[in-house]
Scaffold this motif. Structure first.
Motif, PDB file in Angstrom:
ATOM      1  N   TYR A  34       0.423  -1.219  -0.222  1.00 32.55           N
ATOM      2  CA  TYR A  34       0.194   0.026  -0.386  1.00 32.55           C
ATOM      3  C   TYR A  34       0.961   1.108  -0.028  1.00 32.55           C
ATOM      4  O   TYR A  34       0.223   2.677  -0.229  1.00 32.55           O
ATOM      5  CB  TYR A  34      -0.937  -0.102   1.270  1.00 32.55           C
ATOM      6  CG  TYR A  34      -1.706  -1.387   1.234  1.00 32.55           C
ATOM      7  CD1 TYR A  34      -3.186  -1.096   0.149  1.00 32.55           C
ATOM      8  CD2 TYR A  34      -2.533  -2.186   2.092  1.00 32.55           C
ATOM      9  CE1 TYR A  34      -4.045  -1.857  -0.084  1.00 32.55           C
ATOM     10  CE2 TYR A  34      -3.286  -3.507   2.564  1.00 32.55           C
ATOM     11  CZ  TYR A  34      -4.197  -2.815   0.655  1.00 32.55           C
ATOM     12  OH  TYR A  34      -5.211  -3.506   0.982  1.00 32.55           O
ATOM     13  N   GLN A  37      -0.318   4.187  -2.346  1.00 34.05           N
ATOM     14  CA  GLN A  37      -1.266   4.522  -2.255  1.00 34.05           C
ATOM     15  C   GLN A  37      -2.408   5.918  -1.843  1.00 34.05           C
ATOM     16  O   GLN A  37      -2.772   5.493  -0.833  1.00 34.05           O
ATOM     17  CB  GLN A  37      -2.248   3.253  -2.073  1.00 34.05           C
ATOM     18  CG  GLN A  37      -0.686   2.087  -3.204  1.00 34.05           C
ATOM     19  CD  GLN A  37      -1.996   0.820  -3.984  1.00 34.05           C
ATOM     20  OE1 GLN A  37      -2.997   0.319  -3.638  1.00 34.05           O
ATOM     21  NE2 GLN A  37      -1.281  -0.373  -3.519  1.00 34.05           N
ATOM     22  N   SER A  42      -7.852   2.881  -2.349  1.00 33.62           N
ATOM     23  CA  SER A  42      -7.631   1.271  -2.275  1.00 33.62           C
ATOM     24  C   SER A  42      -9.176   0.273  -0.944  1.00 33.62           C
ATOM     25  O   SER A  42      -8.605   0.006  -0.421  1.00 33.62           O
ATOM     26  CB  SER A  42      -5.976   1.551  -1.562  1.00 33.62           C
ATOM     27  OG  SER A  42      -6.587   2.138  -0.260  1.00 33.62           O
ATOM     28  N   CYS A  44      -8.314   1.357   1.994  1.00 36.61           N
ATOM     29  CA  CYS A  44      -7.965   1.462   3.422  1.00 36.61           C
ATOM     30  C   CYS A  44      -9.192   2.315   4.831  1.00 36.61           C
ATOM     31  O   CYS A  44      -9.034   2.382   5.345  1.00 36.61           O
ATOM     32  CB  CYS A  44      -6.266   1.388   3.303  1.00 36.61           C
ATOM     33  SG  CYS A  44      -5.896   0.462   2.296  1.00 36.61           S
ATOM     34  N   CYS A  75      -5.906  -2.222   6.520  1.00 35.94           N
ATOM     35  CA  CYS A  75      -4.963  -2.394   6.012  1.00 35.94           C
ATOM     36  C   CYS A  75      -2.955  -2.511   6.668  1.00 35.94           C
ATOM     37  O   CYS A  75      -2.214  -2.292   6.244  1.00 35.94           O
ATOM     38  CB  CYS A  75      -4.507  -1.645   4.907  1.00 35.94           C
ATOM     39  SG  CYS A  75      -6.652  -1.599   3.806  1.00 35.94           S
TER      40      CYS A  75
END
Length: 154
Positions: A34, A37, A42, A44, A75
């Motif tokens: 991650y 990102q 994503s 998260c 995450c």
């Protein structure tokens, strides 16, 4: 009977240790993917909490914003979110202490009605087994900015 119990205990201990190592390494490897990102795209951000926050203030104590260190429990990542209450300008940085990885956002901020502030958020960094901090600055008016304010590490 004692021999079987000892053997079973040892086997169980080895199995638990193997599971812990397997899941621990998997979680860290997943979190590392991650880095850089976007928290929202994503997914998260859906498990995010504000792990630490600090008000951003002028020398006279006037609060002009807040810097937040956001943490995704799902995450295991962090990112910085800046709230600027007066001006659509400012900067936010997330900084991972273990290897000095840094991402930032800022300059021109977007108004977020649900937050009641101009805001930006940085890309994410892996926070599994390490700590990060958020650093931010905001403007009182078009030409008067604050220095950098940092959150506690998380």
């Amino acid at each position: 009977m004692k021999t079987i119990s000892r053997t079973a205990s040892k086997a169980a201990a080895v199995s638990v240790a193997a599971l812990c190592l397997t899941f621990g390494l998997t979680a860290n490897a997943d979190a590392a993917t991650y880095d850089g990102q976007d928290a929202i795209s994503s997914g998260c951000a859906s498990s995010a909490i504000t792990a630490a926050s600090t008000n951003i203030a002028m020398n006279d104590g006037t609060v002009v914003g807040q810097i937040q260190l956001r943490y995704s429990t799902g995450c295991r990542t962090t990112w910085a979110r800046l709230l600027s209450y007066r001006q659509p300008t400012g900067t936010a940085q997330v900084y991972r202490n273990s290897d000095y990885t840094l991402y930032q956002c800022g300059s021109s901020l977007s108004w977020v009605g649900s937050l009641g502030a101009y805001s930006c958020y940085t890309p994410m960094v892996n926070d599994a087994g390490v700590t990060s901090v958020a650093i931010g600055s905001a403007y009182y008016d078009a030409s008067t900015s604050t220095g950098g304010f940092a959150t506690a590490a998380y």
